[in-house]
Design a protein around this motif. Sequence first.
Motif, PDB file in Angstrom:
ATOM      1  N   UNK A 131       0.841  -1.209   0.000  1.00 62.55           N
ATOM      2  CA  UNK A 131       0.000   0.000   0.000  1.00 62.55           C
ATOM      3  C   UNK A 131       0.874   1.257   0.000  1.00 62.55           C
ATOM      4  N   UNK A 132       1.976   1.215   0.736  1.00 63.09           N
ATOM      5  CA  UNK A 132       2.910   2.352   0.735  1.00 63.09           C
ATOM      6  C   UNK A 132       3.426   2.578  -0.688  1.00 63.09           C
ATOM      7  N   UNK A 133       3.832   1.492  -1.346  1.00 58.11           N
ATOM      8  CA  UNK A 133       4.350   1.586  -2.715  1.00 58.11           C
ATOM      9  C   UNK A 133       3.316   2.157  -3.682  1.00 58.11           C
ATOM     10  N   UNK A 134       2.033   1.914  -3.389  1.00 52.36           N
ATOM     11  CA  UNK A 134       0.940   2.401  -4.238  1.00 52.36           C
ATOM     12  C   UNK A 134       0.435   3.775  -3.792  1.00 52.36           C
ATOM     13  N   UNK A 148       5.021   2.006  10.831  1.00 52.14           N
ATOM     14  CA  UNK A 148       3.826   2.800  11.110  1.00 52.14           C
ATOM     15  C   UNK A 148       4.187   4.274  11.280  1.00 52.14           C
ATOM     16  N   UNK A 149       5.270   4.527  11.994  1.00 51.60           N
ATOM     17  CA  UNK A 149       5.743   5.900  12.157  1.00 51.60           C
ATOM     18  C   UNK A 149       6.091   6.535  10.825  1.00 51.60           C
ATOM     19  N   UNK A 150       6.747   5.784   9.954  1.00 54.82           N
ATOM     20  CA  UNK A 150       7.069   6.287   8.618  1.00 54.82           C
ATOM     21  C   UNK A 150       5.795   6.641   7.845  1.00 54.82           C
ATOM     22  N   UNK A 151       4.800   5.770   7.940  1.00 56.62           N
ATOM     23  CA  UNK A 151       3.538   6.025   7.230  1.00 56.62           C
ATOM     24  C   UNK A 151       2.872   7.297   7.759  1.00 56.62           C
ATOM     25  N   UNK A 152       2.840   7.444   9.070  1.00 56.39           N
ATOM     26  CA  UNK A 152       2.271   8.674   9.641  1.00 56.39           C
ATOM     27  C   UNK A 152       3.089   9.899   9.208  1.00 56.39           C
ATOM     28  N   UNK A 153       4.403   9.756   9.177  1.00 52.54           N
ATOM     29  CA  UNK A 153       5.263  10.871   8.774  1.00 52.54           C
ATOM     30  C   UNK A 153       4.968  11.273   7.328  1.00 52.54           C
TER      31      UNK A 153
END
Length: 138
Positions: free
Chosen positions: A21-24, A58-63
């Motif tokens: 999902x991050x990649x997309x 998760x922290x990276x995603x929030x960032x």
Amino acid sequence: MELSNETYEKIVEVCEEADSFIDEDRIEDAINKYLVALEIIPSPKKDWEASTWIYTALGDAYFINDEYEKAKDCFYNALNCPDGISNPLILLRLGESLFECDDMHKAANYLLKAYMLEGYKIFNEEDEKYFNLIKDMI
């Protein structure tokens, strides 16, 4: 202490979905998946190595999503998990999150720790404002 193979495999499967999902660029979906993965971890969460990388992701995603307070909380949690305190990426991201939360004193502290472990190379792909905060301290 190790997770059962079944539990570990389920966590990896959910995290791989989140990573895709991050990649997309589907950050909200990734956040929800990482939260699911975190729920699979037995309590206390800070005792498990898997928690270190889940909190970090998760922290990276929030960032990425400009949710810096939530990112900061995740990186503090990751810091308290196995090997978190010596992980330069966690220190860097925590420092960056604190910077974005306008806590420059704490931000400088963690950014400097990341620099001490990895040198300038850890800042290579980061906004120069983070390195600029600590360059006079070096």
